[in-house]
Scaffold this active site. Structure first.
Site, short mmCIF file in Angstrom:
data_model
loop_
_atom_site.label_atom_id
_atom_site.label_comp_id
_atom_site.label_asym_id
_atom_site.label_seq_id
_atom_site.Cartn_x
_atom_site.Cartn_y
_atom_site.Cartn_z
N TYR A 1 -34.43 -23.39 18.62
CA TYR A 1 -33.72 -22.65 19.68
C TYR A 1 -34.46 -21.38 20.07
O TYR A 1 -34.59 -21.04 21.25
CB TYR A 1 -32.31 -22.28 19.21
N ARG B 1 -13.20 -28.63 20.12
CA ARG B 1 -13.68 -29.81 20.85
C ARG B 1 -12.57 -30.61 21.53
O ARG B 1 -12.30 -30.42 22.70
CB ARG B 1 -14.50 -30.72 19.91
N ARG C 1 -17.28 -30.74 13.81
CA ARG C 1 -16.73 -30.23 15.07
C ARG C 1 -15.25 -30.55 15.22
O ARG C 1 -14.75 -30.70 16.33
CB ARG C 1 -17.52 -30.77 16.27
N ASP D 1 -20.62 -20.70 14.97
CA ASP D 1 -21.74 -21.34 15.66
C ASP D 1 -23.00 -21.02 14.89
O ASP D 1 -23.11 -19.94 14.28
CB ASP D 1 -21.86 -20.85 17.11
N ARG E 1 -9.54 -21.04 24.11
CA ARG E 1 -10.89 -20.75 24.59
C ARG E 1 -10.97 -20.57 26.11
O ARG E 1 -12.02 -20.18 26.63
CB ARG E 1 -11.85 -21.88 24.19
#
Length: 365
Positions: free
Chosen positions: A167, A47, A43, A92, A56
């Site tokens: 998920y 982040r 990451r 992702d 973002r």
């Protein structure tokens, strides 16, 4: 057959002079000596970086993953700032699943949310196999990055079948994985059908990245630590093995990582990776004994240590480097991802410290 100009390791397993294949990172993955212990951070692309947050601020996560210009810029940011030994593709784990036809979104503060969770064989059939055209934006981003990075290796990645399945079955993140385990135990045939399909999607996704020029790949099984070793071997190992063994001829190192996997490290090593990632709970020398002498290890600073005073950080970095000597190859990393509140300057100092402490004189090999 060898690679062309991507700079990755040749398909016959022999490295060519210079380029990413001769980098400290790839040498460590292949258990070969290098000038210093390489370091990168999970990451790291985003982040904690203010320049990432600025990008973002107005762009949703999935959109940012589908724009090659943003993927390229975000991936390069930590390389410029920290001087890490490898870049990891900004993406992702649900990107290929979305490309395979699953209706989902990445909700800020929550994570991936699936509109219609998997409940039946018909639901599994909705997950179609993907082609390069389905993720052409990833292909384009990788090619742009390889050209920009030069001798710095680019790591491609994907989520492992178990974590993706969790998920899809839960409908989003879960602390207990209760629905996932209920399906595993109650309908193992459907479970294996789901994971088998996800293994095919994952393998295709990694192949696109490799063909575009990544120098290594990492398979993230973030939630595998929720399982016992027996359940891991029965319900997970065959599908992770299908992905990793499917890349044997790809000529790039394969890294396998999960969280809370202390009791699973031996089994994870059997899945076919060249490097096994270790979270912060298990010392690297202990992990090496469990994984075996034919694998490099990656890890494993606790991400929260980076929030402590620098003397604490320095002591922990030195401890991990010392324990990493037990392995035939060591890639320094965190035991999980960079926390958003981490001071980027601390990450930069960690990179410099790892390089300084582990630096080897040329006459020592």
């Amino acid at each position: 057959m060898t690679t062309d100009t991507t700079g990755t390791v040749a398909r016959d397993g022999e490295s060519r002079p210079g380029g990413p294949a001769d980098s400290p990172f790839i040498r460590a993955c292949r258990r070969r000596p290098g000038p210093h212990t390489p370091v990168w951070f999970m990451r790291q692309a985003g982040r904690s970086l203010p320049e990432y947050r600025e990008i973002r601020a107005t762009v949703p996560m999935l959109e940012s993953c589908r724009r090659p210009d943003l993927v390229t810029e975000i991936t390069l940011q930590p390389v410029r700032r920290h001087g890490v030994d490898a870049a990891i593709l900004f993406s992702d784990i649900v990107v290929p699943v979305a490309a395979a036809g699953i209706d989902l979104d990445i909700v800020p503060g929550t994570g991936p949310v699936v509109a219609e969770p998997i409940r039946s064989a018909a639901d599994v059939q909705r997950i179609r196999l993907i082609t390069r055209e389905d993720v052409s934006y990833v292909d384009e981003a990788v090619r742009l990055l390889v050209a920009e990075l030069g001798d710095t290796p680019l790591i491609g990645f994907a989520g492992a079948p178990f974590t993706l399945a969790s998920y899809l079955v839960e409908g989003g993140p879960s602390r207990t994985h209760a629905k996932t385990k209920a399906l595993m135990y109650g309908n193992p045939e459907l479970w294996h059908a789901l994971c088998g399909r996800l293994a095919e999607v994952t393998l295709a996704f990694l192949r696109v990245q490799i063909d575009a020029g990544v120098s290594a790949v990492q398979l993230f099984d973030s939630w595998a630590g929720a399982l016992s070793e027996a359940d891991y071997r029965r319900f997970v190992l065959p599908h992770s093995t299908a992905v990793l063994s499917g890349l044997v001829d790809a000529g790039v190192p394969r890294i396998h990582f999960g969280v809370g996997t202390a009791e699973l490290l031996g089994a994870m090593g059997e899945a076919g990776a060249d490097v096994v990632g270790v979270d912060w709970r298990t010392p690297l020398d202990v992990a090496t004994a469990r994984i075996g002498p034919d694998k490099a290890v990656q890890g494993n600073l606790d991400p929260t240590v980076l929030l402590a005073p620098w003397p604490v950080v320095e002591a922990e970095v030195r401890r991990i480097l010392e324990q990493g000597k037990a392995a035939p190859g060591h890639v320094f990393n965190l035991g999980h991802g960079v926390l958003p509140e981490t001071d980027p300057e601390v990450l930069t100092r960690v990179v410099a410290l790892v390089h300084e402490v582990s630096s080897r004189r040329a006459d020592q090999g």
